[in-house]
Design an enzyme around this catalytic site. Structure first.
Site, PDB file in Angstrom:
ATOM      1  N   LYS A 111       0.819  -1.219   0.000  1.00 18.78           N
ATOM      2  CA  LYS A 111       0.000   0.000   0.000  1.00 18.78           C
ATOM      3  C   LYS A 111       0.847   1.261   0.000  1.00 18.78           C
ATOM      4  O   LYS A 111       0.419   2.287  -0.500  1.00 18.78           O
ATOM      5  CB  LYS A 111      -0.948   0.011   1.209  1.00 18.78           C
ATOM      6  CG  LYS A 111      -1.919  -1.140   1.162  1.00 18.78           C
ATOM      7  CD  LYS A 111      -3.345  -0.734   1.357  1.00 18.78           C
ATOM      8  CE  LYS A 111      -4.240  -1.748   0.668  1.00 18.78           C
ATOM      9  NZ  LYS A 111      -5.368  -2.195   1.403  1.00 18.78           N
ATOM     10  N   LYS A 195      -6.455 -11.581  -8.697  1.00 21.98           N
ATOM     11  CA  LYS A 195      -7.595 -11.753  -7.812  1.00 21.98           C
ATOM     12  C   LYS A 195      -8.765 -10.851  -8.214  1.00 21.98           C
ATOM     13  O   LYS A 195      -8.540  -9.739  -8.689  1.00 21.98           O
ATOM     14  CB  LYS A 195      -7.133 -11.388  -6.396  1.00 21.98           C
ATOM     15  CG  LYS A 195      -8.083 -11.807  -5.316  1.00 21.98           C
ATOM     16  CD  LYS A 195      -7.504 -11.505  -3.956  1.00 21.98           C
ATOM     17  CE  LYS A 195      -8.624 -11.357  -2.952  1.00 21.98           C
ATOM     18  NZ  LYS A 195      -8.191 -10.996  -1.633  1.00 21.98           N
ATOM     19  N   LYS A 198     -11.630  -4.968  -6.144  1.00 26.56           N
ATOM     20  CA  LYS A 198     -12.590  -3.890  -6.342  1.00 26.56           C
ATOM     21  C   LYS A 198     -12.197  -2.942  -7.465  1.00 26.56           C
ATOM     22  O   LYS A 198     -12.895  -2.005  -7.776  1.00 26.56           O
ATOM     23  CB  LYS A 198     -12.720  -3.118  -5.029  1.00 26.56           C
ATOM     24  CG  LYS A 198     -13.243  -3.993  -3.900  1.00 26.56           C
ATOM     25  CD  LYS A 198     -12.708  -3.554  -2.530  1.00 26.56           C
ATOM     26  CE  LYS A 198     -13.137  -4.546  -1.448  1.00 26.56           C
ATOM     27  NZ  LYS A 198     -12.442  -4.368  -0.191  1.00 26.56           N
TER      28      LYS A 198
END
Ligand code: TRP
Length: 329
Positions: A111, A195, A198
């Site tokens: 992140k 994966k 979102k």
């Protein structure tokens, strides 16, 4: 009967991957265990988020929890921010976590790799400490999480062991991560090596998607040229992903599905996957619409926070006693 705890961070729209990997399982656990499911709304603040979006996402998850079969009479459903013990234990636990181990957390590194170093919030760094508090407050033995959260649960174990050792008492129960085997990783439909997350609207199916849109996404899912419906993650990631989705939603084994589609072409197979996905979405959405914005949701959260707090406060007191914080009189 074991205590099981899990949570979802309200930072985006829930996907079919969340349903298969998490929500569907929570509802299964609730009959035989003491289940705590919460919404990690404080964790959502670790990266900038619009207040309206946070609000809506939080309500959505509560409604989807209920729509997916979680029953407030069996499980405690609550918001992290409604139970102040999370923050309090987080503050105490922060003193037992080391800078070095925090800096090594994969999620933190991922992140922050995209952020300006001067603007990395402290909350993002201490994220796993709050998560450890979430888990340890409820004496949770099992913590169902996706693969990406396994490291945080392992850190929680380390912290709990360190704390117990330091005070020579079993203050915390040592938790274990539980990674669902089937459907732990539902992949993107447009790039089945990544994966379902979102960030890719073409490859994701959102629980809020219009079933017609979801059908289109499945019919145009990336596959291969081999034309055999067989599970082979390495060479046929697209078909394997669709098989995982199909089997999870139908509650059947991969072998059963392979047998069912042994003479089918990809078009027929995709149509069958689309049918089961659409009927699942229709079902969930009908219930979601009943719950969202209802007073029932508020009641569920109030009851859930009371139940959670009654357990959390006992653990917190145990911790305060152990470290030598004085009781109020
Ligand atoms: N970190 C988890 C996620 O990003 C959410 C979470 C917060 C959680 N606290 C937790 C999950 C405790 C399990 C247990 O998805």
């Amino acid at each position: 009967m074991e205590n099981i705890l899990s949570g979802i961070k309200p930072t985006g729209q829930l996907t079919l991957g969340n349903y298969i990997g998490a929500l569907k399982n929570f509802a299964k656990f609730q009959d035989e265990n003491k289940v705590f499911v919460f919404i990690a709304d404080l964790h959502a603040l670790t990266l900038p988020i619009d207040p309206e979006v946070l609000n809506q996402n939080t309500k959505d998850i509560v409604a989807f929890y209920l729509a997916c079969g979680l029953d407030p009479n069996k499980a405690s459903i609550f918001l992290q921010s409604h139970v102040h013990e999370h923050s309090e234990l987080g503050t105490i636990l922060g003193n037992y976590a080391y800078m070095g181990e925090m800096s090594r957390m994969t999620q933190f590194k991922d992140k922050t790799s995209k952020l300006n170093e001067k603007k990395i919030g402290l909350g993002l760094f201490t994220y796993p400490v709050l998560m450890a508090a979430d888990i340890l407050l409820y004496d949770a033995k099992k913590v169902p999480v996706g693969e990406d959260q396994k490291q945080h649960v392992e850190l929680t174990r380390d912290l709990a062991l360190r704390f117990n050792h330091r005070y020579k008492k079993d203050i915390f129960v040592i938790p274990e991560p539980v990674i669902p085997t089937n459907g732990a990783r539902i992949m993107s439909l447009s790039d089945p090596t990544k994966k379902m997350s979102k960030s890719d609207p073409k490859g994701d199916i959102f629980l809020k998607d219009d079933p017609k849109v979801a059908r289109k996404k499945i019919m145009s899912a990336v596959t291969d040229l081999d034309c055999k419906v067989k599970f082979d993650k390495e060479n046929k990631p697209g078909i394997s992903n669709l098989l995982t989705i199909y089997c999870s939603l139908k509650d059947i084994s991969i072998q059963e599905a392979e047998e069912e589609f042994k003479d089918a072409n990809y078009g027929t197979f995709k149509k069958a996957v689309a049918d089961v996905v659409c009927s699942t979405l229709e079902n969930i959405q009908a219930k979601y619409n009943e719950y969202i914005n209802s007073n029932y949701m508020d009641e569920v959260l109030k009851k859930g926070a009371e139940e959670a707090s009654s357990i959390a406060k006992v653990t917190l007191q145990r911790v305060k006693d152990a470290v030598g914080l004085l009781k109020t009189r």
